[in-house]
Write a protein that holds these residues in place. Structure first.
Motif, PDB file in Angstrom:
ATOM      1  N   SER A  54      34.801  39.895  51.576  1.00  0.00           N
ATOM      2  CA  SER A  54      35.892  40.966  51.474  1.00  0.00           C
ATOM      3  C   SER A  54      37.208  40.892  52.377  1.00  0.00           C
ATOM      4  CB  SER A  54      35.429  42.313  51.426  1.00  0.00           C
ATOM      5  OG  SER A  54      34.347  42.498  50.458  1.00  0.00           O
ATOM      6  N   ASN A  60      44.620  41.553  45.577  1.00  0.00           N
ATOM      7  CA  ASN A  60      44.301  41.767  44.087  1.00  0.00           C
ATOM      8  C   ASN A  60      42.834  41.582  43.580  1.00  0.00           C
ATOM      9  OD1 ASN A  60      44.464  39.064  44.737  1.00  0.00           O
ATOM     10  ND2 ASN A  60      45.510  38.674  42.751  1.00  0.00           N
ATOM     11  N   GLU A  61      42.033  40.840  44.504  1.00  0.00           N
ATOM     12  CA  GLU A  61      40.696  40.554  44.145  1.00  0.00           C
ATOM     13  C   GLU A  61      39.865  41.697  44.625  1.00  0.00           C
ATOM     14  OE1 GLU A  61      38.996  36.792  45.080  1.00  0.00           O
ATOM     15  OE2 GLU A  61      40.607  35.495  44.146  1.00  0.00           O
ATOM     16  N   ALA A  63      40.986  44.680  44.933  1.00  0.00           N
ATOM     17  CA  ALA A  63      41.293  45.771  43.814  1.00  0.00           C
ATOM     18  C   ALA A  63      40.752  45.823  42.521  1.00  0.00           C
ATOM     19  CB  ALA A  63      42.413  46.330  43.777  1.00  0.00           C
ATOM     20  N   SER A  64      40.144  44.428  42.081  1.00  0.00           N
ATOM     21  CA  SER A  64      39.727  44.040  40.902  1.00  0.00           C
ATOM     22  C   SER A  64      38.491  44.952  40.435  1.00  0.00           C
ATOM     23  CB  SER A  64      39.593  42.652  40.831  1.00  0.00           C
ATOM     24  OG  SER A  64      38.902  42.309  39.313  1.00  0.00           O
ATOM     25  N   THR A  65      38.637  45.395  39.289  1.00  0.00           N
ATOM     26  CA  THR A  65      37.428  46.358  38.885  1.00  0.00           C
ATOM     27  C   THR A  65      36.147  45.296  38.458  1.00  0.00           C
ATOM     28  OG1 THR A  65      38.311  46.102  36.566  1.00  0.00           O
ATOM     29  CG2 THR A  65      38.972  48.116  37.875  1.00  0.00           C
ATOM     30  N   ARG A  66      36.369  43.933  38.474  1.00  0.00           N
ATOM     31  CA  ARG A  66      35.180  43.304  38.149  1.00  0.00           C
ATOM     32  C   ARG A  66      35.117  42.096  39.503  1.00  0.00           C
ATOM     33  NH1 ARG A  66      36.052  40.308  32.416  1.00  0.00           N
ATOM     34  NH2 ARG A  66      33.712  39.548  32.961  1.00  0.00           N
ATOM     35  N   PRO A  67      34.450  42.898  40.452  1.00  0.00           N
ATOM     36  CA  PRO A  67      34.073  41.969  41.690  1.00  0.00           C
ATOM     37  C   PRO A  67      33.628  40.768  41.157  1.00  0.00           C
ATOM     38  CG  PRO A  67      32.867  43.958  41.673  1.00  0.00           C
ATOM     39  CD  PRO A  67      33.826  43.886  40.624  1.00  0.00           C
ATOM     40  N   ASP A 260      45.316  55.394  49.415  1.00  0.00           N
ATOM     41  CA  ASP A 260      44.544  54.070  49.117  1.00  0.00           C
ATOM     42  C   ASP A 260      43.961  53.603  50.553  1.00  0.00           C
ATOM     43  OD1 ASP A 260      43.865  51.899  47.812  1.00  0.00           O
ATOM     44  OD2 ASP A 260      45.886  50.787  47.824  1.00  0.00           O
TER      45      ASP A 260
END
Length: 298
Positions: A54, A60-61, A63-67, A260
């Protein structure tokens, strides 16, 4: 005859057959134990892997909903934000000062106390040892408020002393109990021989006894270092207004925002915090293993 080969007797066949069968039955058990050990290691190491991953992921990765458990575009932007903080270096030095002071003071005091408890007979010696155990049973959270008033009355709030003294007090009981076994393991005949050779008690303690119990000191120093380095509760409770006296865990609060959170900065700062602990483990690894082995043997 010279060309005749002697056939193995029935007893030898039975012994070799039973040995082969025992190895065959022992092999699945060993493989199962190794598989369980490997599974535990993976479970323990996965949070560290995810933390480092992480920290290297772009925003952007994260905050992605598909980690995903990997990244094809590693970035050091999170580390740049961490080291770009104005007080990060000061926090790091404060953590080094607190952890180093706790390690050195606890090692010296615990060594002297363990020597006194193991080598001398005095009143209330057993009561003192029991009090050390009782002190370990009290949770730290229950003593935070009384310690806050104690530090306030002593004028130590907003100073590094308010962090060093509590950690020193909490690390000493365990260190004394562990080192007591190492001191008792040193034969008294060695002490008598040193006295016959003209060595004083102080010379025996520091030139002979201290090197012999050094593995135990390393083992206790590791636990003292980890508790002082990763402390957040005392740093948050006793450092109120003067942020220049804060330690490294307090740097994580900079990346927590009401709207955030900067998870990349949080993971990067956590990775930086983990590196000194790993370095300390590598430096004392050999003596740590022998110290823990001596403690178990006692």
């Amino acid at each position: 005859m010279r060309g005749r080969t002697q056939s193995p007797g029935p007893g030898r066949v039975g012994r070799s057959g039973s040995f082969a069968r025992s190895r065959w039955f022992a092999r699945p058990g060993r493989l199962a134990a190794e598989a369980v050990t490997l599974l535990i290691a993976v479970v323990v190491a996965f949070p560290l892997y995810w933390m480092v991953l992480s920290a290297l992921k772009p925003v952007n990765e994260i905050a992605s909903t598909r980690p995903r458990p990997w990244t094809l575009a590693p970035s050091l932007d999170s580390f740049h934000r961490v080291f770009g903080q104005q007080d990060f270096g000061r926090y790091f030095l404060n953590s080094c000062a607190v952890a180093g002071s706790v390690v050195v003071l606890s090692a010296v005091i615990a060594f002297l106390a363990a020597t006194a408890v193991a080598r001398f007979r005095f009143r209330f010696r057993t009561t003192l040892l029991v009090m050390f155990l009782v002190a370990q049973m009290v949770p730290v959270e229950a003593l935070t408020i009384p310690l806050f008033f104690l530090m306030r009355d002593a004028g130590l709030l907003n100073t590094l002393g308010s962090l060093i003294l509590p950690h020193l007090a909490f690390s000493l009981p365990f260190a004394i109990w562990l080192l007591r076994g190492f001191v008792k393991a040193v034969p008294e005949a060695l002490e008598e021989a040193a006295y016959l050779d003209g060595a004083s008690r102080a010379r025996f303690v520091w030139r002979i006894l201290f090197p012999l119990v050094l593995p135990g000191l390393v083992a206790t120093s590791v636990f003292s270092f980890i508790s002082a380095w990763n402390d957040f509760l005392f740093a948050k409770s006793f450092i109120i207004s003067d942020t220049t006296q804060s330690t490294l865990p307090m740097a994580l609060l900079v990346f927590f925002r009401p709207d955030d959170n900067d998870w990349g900065g949080i993971m990067a700062a956590s990775t930086v915090m983990t590196v000194p602990v790993l370095v300390f483990f590598v430096l004392v690894q050999r003596r740590l293993v022998s110290g823990l082995g001596g403690a178990v043997k006692d």
